[in-house]
Design a protein around this motif. Structure first.
Motif, PDB file in Angstrom:
ATOM      1  N   LYS A 195       0.887  -1.172   0.000  1.00  0.00           N
ATOM      2  CA  LYS A 195       0.000   0.000   0.000  1.00  0.00           C
ATOM      3  C   LYS A 195       0.919   1.214   0.000  1.00  0.00           C
ATOM      4  O   LYS A 195       1.200   1.815   1.033  1.00  0.00           O
ATOM      5  CB  LYS A 195      -0.926  -0.043   1.219  1.00  0.00           C
ATOM      6  CG  LYS A 195      -2.323   0.458   0.900  1.00  0.00           C
ATOM      7  CD  LYS A 195      -3.324   0.095   1.957  1.00  0.00           C
ATOM      8  CE  LYS A 195      -4.598   0.882   1.783  1.00  0.00           C
ATOM      9  NZ  LYS A 195      -5.468   0.376   0.702  1.00  0.00           N
ATOM     10  N   TYR A 200      -0.797   5.026  -6.315  1.00  0.00           N
ATOM     11  CA  TYR A 200      -1.887   5.946  -6.617  1.00  0.00           C
ATOM     12  C   TYR A 200      -1.439   7.005  -7.621  1.00  0.00           C
ATOM     13  O   TYR A 200      -2.203   7.409  -8.492  1.00  0.00           O
ATOM     14  CB  TYR A 200      -2.446   6.540  -5.320  1.00  0.00           C
ATOM     15  CG  TYR A 200      -3.325   5.505  -4.658  1.00  0.00           C
ATOM     16  CD1 TYR A 200      -4.688   5.497  -4.899  1.00  0.00           C
ATOM     17  CD2 TYR A 200      -2.783   4.479  -3.897  1.00  0.00           C
ATOM     18  CE1 TYR A 200      -5.500   4.514  -4.359  1.00  0.00           C
ATOM     19  CE2 TYR A 200      -3.584   3.484  -3.361  1.00  0.00           C
ATOM     20  CZ  TYR A 200      -4.938   3.509  -3.583  1.00  0.00           C
ATOM     21  OH  TYR A 200      -5.724   2.530  -3.076  1.00  0.00           O
ATOM     22  N   GLU A 231      -7.655  -5.443 -10.289  1.00  0.00           N
ATOM     23  CA  GLU A 231      -8.493  -4.844  -9.243  1.00  0.00           C
ATOM     24  C   GLU A 231      -9.002  -3.491  -9.707  1.00  0.00           C
ATOM     25  O   GLU A 231      -8.667  -3.009 -10.783  1.00  0.00           O
ATOM     26  CB  GLU A 231      -7.725  -4.742  -7.930  1.00  0.00           C
ATOM     27  CG  GLU A 231      -6.459  -3.919  -8.010  1.00  0.00           C
ATOM     28  CD  GLU A 231      -5.727  -3.864  -6.662  1.00  0.00           C
ATOM     29  OE1 GLU A 231      -6.391  -3.611  -5.648  1.00  0.00           O
ATOM     30  OE2 GLU A 231      -4.502  -4.059  -6.650  1.00  0.00           O
ATOM     31  N   THR A 301     -12.194  -1.047   2.361  1.00  0.00           N
ATOM     32  CA  THR A 301     -12.579  -0.459   3.644  1.00  0.00           C
ATOM     33  C   THR A 301     -13.549   0.716   3.473  1.00  0.00           C
ATOM     34  O   THR A 301     -14.494   0.852   4.232  1.00  0.00           O
ATOM     35  CB  THR A 301     -11.315   0.001   4.399  1.00  0.00           C
ATOM     36  OG1 THR A 301     -10.550  -1.165   4.676  1.00  0.00           O
ATOM     37  CG2 THR A 301     -11.652   0.715   5.692  1.00  0.00           C
TER      38      THR A 301
END
Ligand SMILES: *Cc1c(COP(=O)(O)O)cnc(C)c1O
Length: 354
Positions: A195, A200, A231, A301
């Motif tokens: 992560k 991003y 994904e 989440t």
């Protein structure tokens, strides 16, 4: 455990209107800071008023992007408890990300304890409306001032908190997703399993173009052949075809979501077959033509479950379940949000009280 120094601010901030909380726009009164250097290791854990941090312009994170983060939530229950959902998983994953980016590992138990302490300091900020929560953002950045390309010697870990509203204001709304055929997010051997902030950065241009074309998200395909599904933006993805649920296997470029793992366990317990394997867009398109593509949903989440109503792939429009939410998607959403807020018995012991 190390002692956490706590400095409470005197001028508490005004809290936002709980009925109009946009994601990630408001921050609580305090934050947690923890420093690392080679001599002392991780040291000086402290809770201080939320506010700007001082960084040298040469701080390595600003040049070479050594930054990792996590995302989790705290929920107010009806009987006055505050619950976290599988937070140990986030701590484990933070260390996996650290290892991939050559960032020194953290003591998972201690950071979880620090997060719980911070939430307690700012617990008045946890919203209580349906679907609301306190979003928790732990992250680590390389702070050493140096323009040499190598692992930094100094880091800071920060935790900030943000009250967030219901992801869906009026029930689960299926989203339209563009299947991306020119850009790539991650490739095996790259940073996809971490992560990392850089993942991003790699995805923003495709996201902007998809938005301009009327799609809310991007579905990433494998970077080598652009055939197999990986994904969605910040979610893992599931397909229900002819009664079986299929999700891409963790192949070395996909982020292992905590929600993904939870969904697989729930479905397995419910006696539904789950396959973790490669799945191509050709297979999905064929299932659509055969009328066996029953449901598609993203998991993460932020939204928990995000039903997909349409996939747009190379000029082909794939409408799923007439653009409506599927039964299984709804059932999974109700179960997980129920466990998170103490409304559904937590038989799998997934929640942790703050
Ligand atoms: C965080 C994230 C997810 C979802 O993970 P959860 O642990 O379920 O929130 C999926 N994909 C990417 C790229 C992510 O960054």
């Amino acid at each position: 455990m190390k002692d956490i120094q706590i400095s409470i601010r005197e001028d508490l901030k005004q809290k936002p209107d709980q009925d109009h909380l946009e994601f990630g726009q408001h921050f609580t009164d305090h934050m947690f800071l923890f420093d690392y250097n080679s001599e002392q290791g991780w040291h000086d854990p402290r809770i201080v008023p939320y506010g700007p941090i001082v960084l040298e312009p040469a701080a390595m994170v600003l040049h070479y992007g050594q930054a990792v983060f996590e995302g989790m939530k705290a929920f107010n229950t009806n009987n006055g408890n505050v619950l976290l959902f599988r937070p140990q998983k986030n701590m484990e994953r933070l260390n996996q990300s650290n290892r991939r980016l050559e960032i020194p590992e953290i003591d998972e138990e201690f950071i979880l304890h620090a997060i719980q302490t911070l939430i307690n300091v700012d617990k008045e900020w946890i919203p209580s409306g349906k679907g609301t929560s306190l979003y928790i953002r732990p992250f680590i950045i390389a702070t050493e001032p140096c323009l040499g390309v190598r692992a930094a010697h100094n880091y800071q870990l920060l935790v900030i908190l943000s009250p967030v509203g219901a992801y869906y204001s009026e029930g689960l709304e299926p989203v339209k997703i563009n299947v991306e055929s020119s850009y790539s997010r991650a490739v095996r051997g790259g940073l996809g399993t971490a992560k990392a902030a850089g993942n991003y950065a790699a995805s923003i241009k495709a996201q902007t173009e998809a938005k301009e074309a009327g799609y809310s998200q991007v579905l990433w395909l494998d970077a080598l052949e652009r055939k197999y599904v990986e994904e969605v933006g910040s979610m893992n993805i599931f397909f229900k075809i002819n009664g079986t649920v299929i999700t891409p296997e963790l192949n070395g470029s996909i982020l292992a979501g905590v929600t993904r793992d939870s969904i697989i366990e729930l479905l397995t317990n419910w006696g539904i077959t789950v396959e973790e394997r490669r799945i191509s867009m050709d297979e999905i398109y064929q299932a659509h033509k055969d009328h066996t593509l029953e449901e598609v949903f993203g998991t993460g989440t932020a939204a928990v479950i995000s039903p997909v109503g349409e996939l747009f792939w190379d000029d082909r429009q794939i409408i799923i379940n007439d653009g409506c939410i599927g039964e299984l998607s709804q059932q999974l959403y109700d179960t997980i949000t129920g466990i998170q807020t103490g409304m559904v018995p937590d038989t799998l012991q997934w929640t942790v009280q703050v």
